[in-house]
Enzyme design. Sequence first.
Site, PDB file in Angstrom:
ATOM      1  N   ARG A   1       0.853  -1.198   0.000  1.00 49.51           N
ATOM      2  CA  ARG A   1       0.000   0.000   0.000  1.00 49.51           C
ATOM      3  C   ARG A   1       0.885   1.243   0.000  1.00 49.51           C
ATOM      4  O   ARG A   1       1.706   1.417   0.893  1.00 49.51           O
ATOM      5  CB  ARG A   1      -0.911  -0.011   1.231  1.00 49.51           C
TER       6      ARG A   1
ATOM      7  N   ARG B   1      -4.344   3.433  17.247  1.00 51.33           N
ATOM      8  CA  ARG B   1      -5.080   2.777  16.160  1.00 51.33           C
ATOM      9  C   ARG B   1      -4.800   3.560  14.886  1.00 51.33           C
ATOM     10  O   ARG B   1      -4.111   4.578  14.898  1.00 51.33           O
ATOM     11  CB  ARG B   1      -6.574   2.843  16.525  1.00 51.33           C
ATOM     12  N   LYS B   2      -5.429   3.151  13.771  1.00 55.58           N
ATOM     13  CA  LYS B   2      -5.284   3.924  12.530  1.00 55.58           C
ATOM     14  C   LYS B   2      -5.853   5.330  12.693  1.00 55.58           C
ATOM     15  O   LYS B   2      -6.668   5.579  13.609  1.00 55.58           O
ATOM     16  CB  LYS B   2      -5.986   3.200  11.388  1.00 55.58           C
TER      17      LYS B   2
ATOM     18  N   GLY C   1     -16.864  -5.877   1.740  1.00 54.77           N
ATOM     19  CA  GLY C   1     -16.942  -7.309   1.993  1.00 54.77           C
ATOM     20  C   GLY C   1     -17.201  -7.723   3.421  1.00 54.77           C
ATOM     21  O   GLY C   1     -17.471  -8.891   3.698  1.00 54.77           O
TER      22      GLY C   1
ATOM     23  N   GLY D   1     -15.205  -0.149   1.917  1.00 56.64           N
ATOM     24  CA  GLY D   1     -15.896   0.328   0.705  1.00 56.64           C
ATOM     25  C   GLY D   1     -16.937   1.401   1.011  1.00 56.64           C
ATOM     26  O   GLY D   1     -17.695   1.796   0.132  1.00 56.64           O
TER      27      GLY D   1
END
Length: 519
Positions: free
Chosen positions: A72, A186-187, A440, A446
């Site tokens: 990424r 965290r992110k 998903g 998404g």
Amino acid sequence: MEAIMTAATINTTSQNKFEKLKAEKDGLSVKAELEKFATLGWEAMDETDRDHRLKWLGVFFRPVTPGKFMMRLRLPNGILNSSQMRVLAEVVQRYGDDGCADITTRQNFQLRGIRIEDLPEIFNRFREVELTSVQSGMDNVRNITGDPIAGLDASELYDTRELVEQIQAMITNNGVGNAEFSNLPRKFNIAITGGRDNSVHAEINDLAFVPAFTDGNFGFNILVGGFFSAKRCDAAIPLNAWVPPQDVVAVCRAILEVYRDNGLRANRQKSRLMWLIDEWGLERFREEVELRLGKSLLPGAAHDEIDWEKRDHIGIHKQKQSDLYYAGLQIPVGRLYAEDMFEIARLAEVYGTSEIRLTVEQNIVIPNISDVRLASFFTESLLGKFKINPEPLTRALVSCTGAQFCNFALIETKNRALAMIKALESELEMTQPVRIHWTGCPNSCGQPQVADIGLMGTKARKNGKPVEGVDIYMGGKVGKDAHLGTCVTKGVPCDDLQPVLQELLVTHFGAKPKVLVNT
Ligand code: SRM
Ligand code: SF4
């Protein structure tokens, strides 16, 4: 002055597995071990380094395709040039059928099929063209999103490209890696826009800057705490703070320091910034940010300048520079192969100024095409595959990675999304694009909550048997007055989905069944 806390000094009394592995060894330290990993191979190397710490370099072990890693990148504001695109194309090309690239919902690239033994050389190639993938995964700040038509758009209030670059440089130490911010709880997602249509989905970021005037001066209102997770989704809330452009980088730093040093670390389901804001209250959070900043924040402007419906940038559009146009090409579900990437690089060089931009809808923009070159541009065969005037449903389709590569996935997404749209378009006459987003699993990569129709993978049952299914979200509003959609139907088996979507499109979005004529 307060001491800076780093991986080594953070209090890790109540540690989950991830806090432990970060405390044992900072993720960034694997950078010095790449040659060793390349020699050892993926099967022999330390599993924690392989499955977790490599993500600090943007390298993701894929349990679905062991030995074939994902990389990424970081592309601030989603901007790259043709030389960088060629390097990315060459990297995936060497992996034949295993190699491809995906444009992500954060205006970024992910590469597929990567072998560990090639990493040293890949990073050398990246350095040559000033690409970096550092700190793009795990507990780091993700790709910083900006307006894909920044600097091109006559209606924009501020060109944020340089600010986005500066924020990335601060966070990553100019792309080399920065231990100051390599151990967040965290992110963390940051977006900044100077445009009028909220092209970045500001509301779904932990920290967002949106254009606003105070006493006639241009600056940004600050939003904080937006996030999606499997357990909870929240839109960002106003911090009641306005900053002039020159203070944006310092405010990012102050907020990141507050989050890094005080964010909740015991339970990863409760570690995103909003949970800290909940615990402290917004006032205390704001005060702590001011303390780090070393000055008071001005109150937020009464209203922001996001007053347009969101544009999708597909098609040919006039730029603010006279006689120049940008072309938005629709890339179905963001998937590209090496030959596509070489072609895009060529088009950007032949018709534009070698620049390529990505959008959060997983599409690309080629800017700076002169009006006299447009007729010739239209004859390019790539526009047959990546259209400038796609069908309305294809036009607005977004999909996360899904089961092909992601082990969290409960369903296959990208291929299913493409087949479903094709089937729906063969049956329905559409008068408008409808933004259908597939994701998903409940992690929501998404972004189904921002869609007109969001489809989230789940386990469903059909005739008493477990099957792949979706929960359906509706009502996501983007652009002006953005708000999140909610779940309206649960557990629809994927095999039964087509008539359900058809019905929704007819009832809510003006679709008309096509009259089929026998010939
Ligand atoms: Fe995501 C984890 C893919 C955008 C929420 N996301 C993952 C992982 C890394 C899981 C894994 O290791 O397999 C996925 C990698 C799969 C793969 O092989 O591609 C993954 N996320 C993606 C991408 C590629 C989806 C896409 O197809 O575009 C997007 C990459 C963005 C980028 O360039 O950095 C991506 N992920 C998002 C977004 C959307 C956004 O940022 O606007 C979200 C929701 C917003 C948010 O984070 O608040 C998102 N991803 C998650 C979460 C849930 C986070 C949480 O707080 O619980 C996870 C799971 C986790 O972090 O534990 C996750
Ligand atoms: Fe994987 Fe779930 Fe994210 Fe899709 S939403 S990429 S399946 S983690």
